[in-house]
Design a protein around this motif. Sequence first.
Motif, short mmCIF file in Angstrom:
data_model
loop_
_atom_site.label_atom_id
_atom_site.label_comp_id
_atom_site.label_asym_id
_atom_site.label_seq_id
_atom_site.Cartn_x
_atom_site.Cartn_y
_atom_site.Cartn_z
N ASP A 129 5.89 11.17 -9.74
CA ASP A 129 6.20 10.79 -11.12
C ASP A 129 7.67 10.37 -11.22
O ASP A 129 8.49 10.71 -10.37
N ASN A 174 3.71 5.77 -5.58
CA ASN A 174 3.71 5.82 -7.05
C ASN A 174 2.49 6.53 -7.63
O ASN A 174 2.56 7.05 -8.74
N ASN A 175 1.39 6.59 -6.89
CA ASN A 175 0.23 7.35 -7.35
C ASN A 175 0.48 8.85 -7.28
O ASN A 175 -0.17 9.62 -7.97
N LYS A 176 1.40 9.26 -6.45
CA LYS A 176 1.64 10.68 -6.22
C LYS A 176 2.92 11.18 -6.89
O LYS A 176 2.98 12.31 -7.36
N GLU A 213 2.50 8.68 2.56
CA GLU A 213 2.94 9.01 1.21
C GLU A 213 3.84 10.25 1.27
O GLU A 213 3.74 11.04 2.20
N ASN A 242 8.67 5.37 -7.78
CA ASN A 242 8.86 6.46 -8.75
C ASN A 242 9.77 7.53 -8.16
O ASN A 242 9.82 7.73 -6.95
N ARG A 283 2.14 1.74 -3.45
CA ARG A 283 1.04 2.21 -4.30
C ARG A 283 0.80 3.71 -4.09
O ARG A 283 0.70 4.48 -5.05
N ARG A 284 0.72 4.13 -2.83
CA ARG A 284 0.47 5.55 -2.53
C ARG A 284 1.61 6.42 -3.05
O ARG A 284 1.38 7.50 -3.60
N GLU A 316 0.82 -1.21 0.00
CA GLU A 316 0.00 0.00 0.00
C GLU A 316 0.86 1.26 0.00
O GLU A 316 0.53 2.24 -0.67
#
Length: 190
Positions: free
Chosen positions: A44, A40-42, A176, A72, A37-38, A34
Amino acid sequence: MPKVFFTADTHFGHENVIRFDKRPFSSLEDMDREMIRRWNNKVDKADLVYVLGDMIWKSMTNDAESLIKSLNGQIILIRGNHDRFISNAKAKKALAGVKDYDDIVVTLADGNKRRCILSHYFMPFYSAHQYQTILLHGHSHCSEESIIEREIAKNLNERGFLNEIYNVGCMHWNYEPVTLDEILSANKEG
């Protein structure tokens, strides 16, 4: 334009930190998955992320390189007290840099620039504190120590020893990385 992010005390691979921080994850695998995921969602690929210590727990030293490559951004580690994983040459090479401390300038979304001191540890009298320089740190999680740190900073400000200090530990920021704009905005509201 690439962004600059900050986080600390992610403790990837550290099962006991779930209980220590009362993290909202059911297992180590759930936490790591998780948090990746958080992140890489934020963040770049072109962004820069400063991790202010305690990124990966020692039990993951052999997997540290692949974990770093799964995140990322270019990652600069400000060494913390639990960053033994950097003894693994491949893991260390996967990072954009490793430092004990840093002194940087961050451009905010409105174009203003702010000088930031980056450390794993809280320091009440950091470089240029009296000139609106910001200290970003981690280390104290949500412990009694973090409460005392805030009290010290408040007391110093009340006595005329200006400081602006923020704990960027992931547990304070929804697990995150965060930008300086987010940090400053949250602290205006709170």
